[in-house]
Design a protein around this motif. Structure first.
Motif, PDB file in Angstrom:
ATOM      1  N   GLU A 103      43.024  45.769  37.529  1.00  0.00           N
ATOM      2  CA  GLU A 103      42.293  45.876  36.271  1.00  0.00           C
ATOM      3  C   GLU A 103      41.537  47.197  36.217  1.00  0.00           C
ATOM      4  O   GLU A 103      40.690  47.463  37.073  1.00  0.00           O
ATOM      5  CB  GLU A 103      41.319  44.689  36.164  1.00  0.00           C
ATOM      6  N   LYS A 104      41.893  48.021  35.232  1.00  0.00           N
ATOM      7  CA  LYS A 104      41.206  49.293  35.006  1.00  0.00           C
ATOM      8  C   LYS A 104      41.177  50.165  36.261  1.00  0.00           C
ATOM      9  O   LYS A 104      40.152  50.735  36.617  1.00  0.00           O
ATOM     10  CB  LYS A 104      39.811  49.059  34.456  1.00  0.00           C
ATOM     11  N   GLY A 124      48.726  42.322  42.464  1.00  0.00           N
ATOM     12  CA  GLY A 124      49.003  43.574  41.783  1.00  0.00           C
ATOM     13  C   GLY A 124      49.478  43.414  40.354  1.00  0.00           C
ATOM     14  O   GLY A 124      49.831  44.400  39.712  1.00  0.00           O
ATOM     15  N   PHE A 125      49.451  42.185  39.810  1.00  0.00           N
ATOM     16  CA  PHE A 125      49.790  42.001  38.405  1.00  0.00           C
ATOM     17  C   PHE A 125      48.725  42.656  37.540  1.00  0.00           C
ATOM     18  O   PHE A 125      47.568  42.778  37.949  1.00  0.00           O
ATOM     19  CB  PHE A 125      49.937  40.515  38.048  1.00  0.00           C
ATOM     20  N   GLU A 126      49.106  43.100  36.363  1.00  0.00           N
ATOM     21  CA  GLU A 126      48.136  43.638  35.407  1.00  0.00           C
ATOM     22  C   GLU A 126      47.318  42.458  34.896  1.00  0.00           C
ATOM     23  O   GLU A 126      47.855  41.529  34.288  1.00  0.00           O
ATOM     24  CB  GLU A 126      48.856  44.352  34.259  1.00  0.00           C
ATOM     25  N   GLN A 127      46.021  42.464  35.171  1.00  0.00           N
ATOM     26  CA  GLN A 127      45.137  41.328  34.893  1.00  0.00           C
ATOM     27  C   GLN A 127      45.291  40.800  33.471  1.00  0.00           C
ATOM     28  O   GLN A 127      45.490  39.609  33.262  1.00  0.00           O
ATOM     29  CB  GLN A 127      43.683  41.730  35.167  1.00  0.00           C
ATOM     30  N   SER A 128      45.218  41.666  32.491  1.00  0.00           N
ATOM     31  CA  SER A 128      45.279  41.214  31.093  1.00  0.00           C
ATOM     32  C   SER A 128      46.647  40.642  30.740  1.00  0.00           C
ATOM     33  O   SER A 128      46.754  39.755  29.888  1.00  0.00           O
ATOM     34  CB  SER A 128      44.936  42.361  30.141  1.00  0.00           C
ATOM     35  N   GLU A 129      47.696  41.109  31.399  1.00  0.00           N
ATOM     36  CA  GLU A 129      49.046  40.662  31.075  1.00  0.00           C
ATOM     37  C   GLU A 129      49.351  39.265  31.629  1.00  0.00           C
ATOM     38  O   GLU A 129      50.339  38.652  31.247  1.00  0.00           O
ATOM     39  CB  GLU A 129      50.081  41.673  31.567  1.00  0.00           C
ATOM     40  N   LEU A 130      48.507  38.780  32.502  1.00  0.00           N
ATOM     41  CA  LEU A 130      48.575  37.388  32.933  1.00  0.00           C
ATOM     42  C   LEU A 130      47.564  36.563  32.140  1.00  0.00           C
ATOM     43  O   LEU A 130      47.902  35.519  31.588  1.00  0.00           O
ATOM     44  CB  LEU A 130      48.298  37.258  34.431  1.00  0.00           C
ATOM     45  N   GLN A 131      46.337  37.041  32.066  1.00  0.00           N
ATOM     46  CA  GLN A 131      45.260  36.261  31.451  1.00  0.00           C
ATOM     47  C   GLN A 131      45.454  36.025  29.958  1.00  0.00           C
ATOM     48  O   GLN A 131      45.246  34.908  29.482  1.00  0.00           O
ATOM     49  CB  GLN A 131      43.914  36.945  31.680  1.00  0.00           C
ATOM     50  N   GLU A 132      45.820  37.055  29.214  1.00  0.00           N
ATOM     51  CA  GLU A 132      45.900  36.893  27.757  1.00  0.00           C
ATOM     52  C   GLU A 132      47.014  35.938  27.322  1.00  0.00           C
ATOM     53  O   GLU A 132      46.770  35.049  26.504  1.00  0.00           O
ATOM     54  CB  GLU A 132      46.023  38.258  27.070  1.00  0.00           C
ATOM     55  N   PRO A 133      48.252  36.070  27.839  1.00  0.00           N
ATOM     56  CA  PRO A 133      49.258  35.066  27.476  1.00  0.00           C
ATOM     57  C   PRO A 133      48.862  33.658  27.933  1.00  0.00           C
ATOM     58  O   PRO A 133      49.094  32.681  27.221  1.00  0.00           O
ATOM     59  CB  PRO A 133      50.532  35.544  28.191  1.00  0.00           C
ATOM     60  N   MET A 134      48.241  33.555  29.120  1.00  0.00           N
ATOM     61  CA  MET A 134      47.810  32.253  29.611  1.00  0.00           C
ATOM     62  C   MET A 134      46.791  31.631  28.651  1.00  0.00           C
ATOM     63  O   MET A 134      46.915  30.461  28.281  1.00  0.00           O
ATOM     64  CB  MET A 134      47.224  32.367  31.017  1.00  0.00           C
ATOM     65  N   LYS A 135      45.803  32.401  28.231  1.00  0.00           N
ATOM     66  CA  LYS A 135      44.800  31.894  27.283  1.00  0.00           C
ATOM     67  C   LYS A 135      45.448  31.468  25.970  1.00  0.00           C
ATOM     68  O   LYS A 135      45.112  30.425  25.416  1.00  0.00           O
ATOM     69  CB  LYS A 135      43.743  32.970  26.992  1.00  0.00           C
TER      70      LYS A 135
END
Length: 189
Positions: free
Chosen positions: A52-53, A18-29
């Motif tokens: 996501e969306k 249930g994490f916001e996809q972009s809020e994990l992926q973008e900082p990770m990237k």
């Protein structure tokens, strides 16, 4: 961005389903592009799925280690992605708040976005601090003693907060700058 790289940094991202996809992926990237090693930490090993969306994300995220086996001393910083489900579920577990408090106790940077400051409330890290978040948890933060402001990114001590996915570039940049400039022996959370 500073020319220095994060090659010697290992950063934890704490999340569950249930994490916001972009809020994990973008900082990770962003962290990986600066040379950091990133570990996804969750309630148990296996996979977690983001939001996501308005729907469950198609691609799950691999969990590197369960939170009850993770040690804050092994990491240089902690990222807490938001989403409504993720932090609400995580804050129910004492070993999660102990893990977050471990970073604070070791004077290591913590970055929380969107609804993730709920975890900072549960870990008792917001009293007297200036923070931001998704607007719907403003009252929760204020009731916990925080000074809430409506800004893209806010850093108070070693805690960085942002409001929503629209703030991710500033959020990631600020957290990376903290990792590049802060030393555990000279800073205070």
């Amino acid at each position: 961005m500073n020319n220095r790289k994060l090659n010697d940094n290992k950063v934890a991202i704490l999340a569950t389903d249930g994490f916001e996809q972009s809020e994990l992926q973008e900082p990770m990237k962003a962290l990986i592009s600066e040379g950091a090693t990133v570990h996804i930490i969750s309630l148990s090993e296996g996979q977690i799925r983001g939001w996501e969306k308005g729907n469950w994300a198609i691609t799950p995220v691999h969990v590197d280690i369960a939170v009850d086996r993770a040690n804050p001393a092994e990491y240089t910083g902690l990222v807490l992605p938001g989403g409504v489900i993720n932090p609400d579920k995580l804050r129910r577990y004492p070993h999660v708040t102990d893990f977050i408090r471990g970073f604070a106790g070791l004077n290591k940077p913590i970055a929380a976005i969107c609804h993730a400051p709920w975890l900072l409330i549960e870990a008792e890290l917001v009293n007297g601090r200036t923070v931001t978040s998704f607007e719907s948890i403003r009252t929760d933060l204020e009731n916990a003693g925080a000074n809430w402001v409506n800004e893209e990114v806010v850093t108070d001590g070693l805690i960085t907060t942002s409001r929503n996915p629209g703030d991710l570039d500033a959020f990631s940049h600020r957290f990376i700058e903290q990792l590049l400039t802060e030393t555990p022996s000279s800073s205070s959370v």
